[in-house]
Design a protein around this motif. Structure first.
Motif, short mmCIF file in Angstrom:
data_model
loop_
_atom_site.label_atom_id
_atom_site.label_comp_id
_atom_site.label_asym_id
_atom_site.label_seq_id
_atom_site.Cartn_x
_atom_site.Cartn_y
_atom_site.Cartn_z
N GLY A 73 0.82 -1.20 0.00
CA GLY A 73 0.00 0.00 0.00
C GLY A 73 0.85 1.24 0.00
O GLY A 73 1.98 1.26 -0.50
N SER A 74 0.34 2.31 0.62
CA SER A 74 1.04 3.59 0.66
C SER A 74 0.43 4.45 1.75
O SER A 74 -0.79 4.44 1.95
N ASN A 75 1.26 5.19 2.47
CA ASN A 75 0.78 6.03 3.57
C ASN A 75 0.73 7.51 3.19
O ASN A 75 1.49 7.97 2.34
N ASP A 76 -0.14 8.23 3.86
CA ASP A 76 -0.25 9.69 3.73
C ASP A 76 -0.48 10.14 2.29
O ASP A 76 0.16 11.07 1.80
N VAL A 77 -1.40 9.48 1.61
CA VAL A 77 -1.79 9.90 0.27
C VAL A 77 -2.74 11.08 0.40
O VAL A 77 -3.79 10.98 1.02
N ALA A 78 -2.37 12.23 -0.17
CA ALA A 78 -3.17 13.44 -0.04
C ALA A 78 -4.31 13.44 -1.04
O ALA A 78 -4.10 13.22 -2.24
N ARG A 79 -5.51 13.67 -0.55
CA ARG A 79 -6.69 13.78 -1.42
C ARG A 79 -7.36 15.12 -1.16
O ARG A 79 -7.80 15.41 -0.04
N LYS A 80 -7.46 15.94 -2.21
CA LYS A 80 -8.17 17.22 -2.12
C LYS A 80 -9.57 17.05 -2.68
O LYS A 80 -9.75 16.41 -3.73
N TYR A 81 -10.55 17.59 -2.00
CA TYR A 81 -11.92 17.45 -2.44
C TYR A 81 -12.74 18.65 -1.96
O TYR A 81 -12.31 19.41 -1.08
#
Length: 202
Positions: A73-81
């Motif tokens: 997986g992957s940590n701290d994936v930034a999602r803007k919404y």
């Protein structure tokens, strides 16, 4: 007569070759460091564990089928919404989890006593994940590694596994105003494994 002699020679050559083949089962486990390509994120630290059967064909080559459980997986994936309730732009940081059952066929080449080069394909079957939008159910990948094997059967391993399939939809994790973070359309698994394995039998 010549054909009989030829096939007899081939038959005994095959028998001699088979006599050199040995199979050693074993276990492997260690730390897993993974991320997903083409997106701004941190590496996820977890573990892997599995078993194998090393088919020693020659002194310098072995074919090793494996079954491994890998947590990626992957940590701290930034999602803007855009939050409809507050009518504001927001950013959330997500930890993505993708767990696989990996079926691998590793070629092991021994160049000097104890020093190995490992390479081969892997098929990763998805067990579970927390992705909002998934593209590929499973994954195909390539494995490349180095190892140092002790006479006792204990081996120290370092491997790099690169997925080949696009595993998630990056559209969900970014929008047009997200200029600071790097996003692409080809999001593949990247996995580094550091651990040990142990072969049973002499």
């Amino acid at each position: 007569m010549k054909r009989i002699v030829f096939f007899t020679a081939v038959f005994f050559a095959v028998l001699h070759t088979q006599a050199q083949v040995s199979v050693k089962p074993g276990l492997r486990a260690g730390f897993s460091f993974s991320t997903i390509s083409e997106m701004h994120a941190n590496y996820k630290t977890d573990f892997y564990a599995g078993g194998f059967a090393a088919i020693n064909i020659t002194k310098h080559y072995a074919l090793q089928p494996e079954i491994n459980y890998t947590r990626q997986g992957s940590n701290d994936v930034a999602r803007k919404y855009f939050d409809e309730n507050t009518q504001t732009n927001k950013t959330e940081y997500l930890d993505l989890e993708i767990n696989y059952l990996s079926l691998s066929v590793i070629n092991k080449f021994t160049f000097r006593p104890g020093i190995q080069l490992q390479a081969g394909p892997t098929l990763d079957l998805l067990l579970n994940d927390n992705l909002a939008v998934r593209k590929a159910q499973n994954d195909l990948g390539l494995v490349l590694g180095v190892a140092y094997a002790l006479p006792s059967g204990l081996t120290f391993e370092a491997r790099f596994k690169k997925g080949l399939l696009d595993v998630l939809s990056s559209d969900y994790y970014q929008n047009d105003s997200n200029n600071y973070y790097l996003f692409g359309d080809y999001n593949t698994n990247i996995n580094l494994q550091l651990g040990i394995s142990y072969s049973f039998g002499k």
